[in-house]
Design an enzyme around this catalytic site. Sequence first.
Site, PDB file in Angstrom:
ATOM      1  N   TYR A  36       0.967  -1.282  -0.164  1.00  0.00           N
ATOM      2  CA  TYR A  36      -0.070   0.047   0.106  1.00  0.00           C
ATOM      3  C   TYR A  36       0.857   1.234   0.144  1.00  0.00           C
ATOM      4  O   TYR A  36       2.012   1.218   0.085  1.00  0.00           O
ATOM      5  CB  TYR A  36      -0.976  -0.079   1.147  1.00  0.00           C
ATOM      6  N   GLU A  37       0.207   2.335  -0.104  1.00  0.00           N
ATOM      7  CA  GLU A  37       0.956   3.747  -0.255  1.00  0.00           C
ATOM      8  C   GLU A  37       1.854   3.774  -1.658  1.00  0.00           C
ATOM      9  O   GLU A  37       2.898   4.158  -1.560  1.00  0.00           O
ATOM     10  CB  GLU A  37       1.733   4.182   0.827  1.00  0.00           C
ATOM     11  N   GLY A  38       1.206   3.090  -2.839  1.00  0.00           N
ATOM     12  CA  GLY A  38       2.147   2.999  -3.827  1.00  0.00           C
ATOM     13  C   GLY A  38       3.097   1.696  -3.749  1.00  0.00           C
ATOM     14  O   GLY A  38       3.872   1.562  -2.875  1.00  0.00           O
TER      15      GLY A  38
END
Length: 571
Positions: free
Chosen positions: A429-431
């Site tokens: 997550y978060e890229g």
Amino acid sequence: MQAYLPPIEDYRFLMEQVLGFDAAMSDLELDVDLELAAAVLQEAGKFCAEQLHPLNREWDEQGSRLENGVVRTPAGFVEAYKAFVEAGWPALAGDPAHGGQGLPFLLQLWLDEMVSGANLSFGLVPGLTRGAAEALAAHASEELKAAYLPKLVSGEWTGAMVLTEGGAGTDLALLKTKAEPAGEGQFIVTGQKIFISSGDHDLTDNIVHFVLARLPDAPAGVKGISLFLVPKVLPDGTRNAMSAGALEKKMGLHAQPTCVMNYDGATGWMVGEPHRGLAAMFTMMNAERLMVGIQGLGIAGAAYQQAAAYAKDRLQGRSADGARGPVPIIEHADVRRMLLNVRVFVEAGRALSAWTALQYDRANRHPDAAERGKANAFVALLTPVVKAAFTDLGFEGAVQAQQVFGGHGYIREWGMEQYVRDSRITQIYEGTNGVQAMDLVGRKLPLGGGTVVAGFFDLMAADLDAAGDIQIAEKTREALALLRDVTGRLQGADTDAVGAASVDYLRLFALVAFGWMWTRMATAEGDMPVHAHKRQLAEFYAARVLPQVHSLAAQVSAGPAAIMALEAEAF
Ligand SMILES: Cc1cc2nc3c(=O)[nH]c(=O)nc-3n(C[C@H](O)[C@H](O)[C@H](O)COP(=O)(O)OP(=O)(O)OC[C@H]3O[C@@H](n4cnc5c(N)ncnc54)[C@H](O)[C@@H]3O)c2cc1C
């Protein structure tokens, strides 16, 4: 499972002997000294050890539940969150103009490390709220700020970051959620989002969603996305037309309510300019990326503590000379190798992220604009490195710590399999980490025409030169020369070449930066046990980890041809 031990002594060592904390604070005209910082960290550590860590396993087993449309967190979560807010922890580094305590971001980062190590599901709640507050402060109207900012800063309400849809993950250009103007500055938001952390819960009276959506006249692609504040409870006290349609069933983070969110004509307000929502959301995402990196570090640090204690206790096999047995497994070279691999990452990562945090403080608070700009560029350069390298090594660290337990690491009793499951998401997550690596190579290396990365390399080189001929400095100088060479070759590379090289390049970059930090820690003056330990750990790093830079540099230099050759149908 043994208690969580907050790494206060290491924080103190870094502040006092590596980072020049007091001088850094007076540069920023901040009235915070080492003693105050250490006292704050001590209290924060106590909270994590006493109130969060003991509940981590139980919450994992209970999980959050959706019952008749209401999301319920596991027993004790509400009370723990209330105690966290009452103690003022969410507001630690917040802007005093909105009720924050104005302490340095460095302390926030270390609070995040301890919270993540003690209970990652909990840590996401204040972490996302803080990012939401930053985006609001940077981009919203004064009315929205007045209505929402103080309650987000204090933690009385929480924030949620709402980007992802079933058809739009990494590629936000594909998102379909709509926002239609409804007069008086209001918008009607309609669509479905998935994977929304803390999207709904029973911890607070209100949850403030920051939702990416398209206006009716929006151009296609990422240039047509706007950002909207959509609260669960409207200012008149009524429920907004939004609900958790389901909780995601997932590998780890079971206590964290990750929601499918339905917006059925929900009322929202725009944050920032029309069609420029992604830029505004990046304020939130950049803050979160540093935090997610620290999550990886926090879990690896906690898993290391458990594994080191177990290795001193568990009796198996005989001593190397065969004379004694059974001996504690800490005596076996392979067990020591695993523990040391985790330890040298955790301590160098802690130091590098602390250096980055001080740059973050300089970027936001230094009186001189040129200094602010320089520090801001270093933070931008290092953000993908902290996010991706720390979470990859964090997960690898959790797995190695689990391995120290043998079969006892695989069963639930000791808690090691939870660290592995929980830390895995931090790479995604978060890229995703692949995307972070491409950000480093494609966007961050070209910053300032290459002057930012060159400036960072020069800074490391100056410290390495000053350290003289100790092994860690010598080996890191060699590794830095390799990194400079590879960096030069990546300039102007096409998309496939960047994609093929980025992940290995980011690891190479991180290993060199860790070598720099090990050099700084090994050259700290003093004859306490900590100084001897740091030198021994630096030797291990130089001899056993840093040589990986050679294979990484060879992989980066190999180019994309062998990766792109096999036709897609043949996979
Ligand atoms: C537990 C959990 C919590 C989450 N919390 C939130 C949240 O609070 N808010 C929110 O909005 N989202 C959240 N997410 C979503 C998360 O950020 C996305 O899952 C992630 O960004 C990846 O998107 P995706 O799953 O659609 O994968 P995809 O984008 O489909 O990617 C699949 C694979 O392809 C690769 N890839 C994709 N595009 C490219 C490209 N251009 N070049 C090279 N490789 C590429 C990726 O690296 C990945 O390996 C959460 C997810 C989970 C599982």
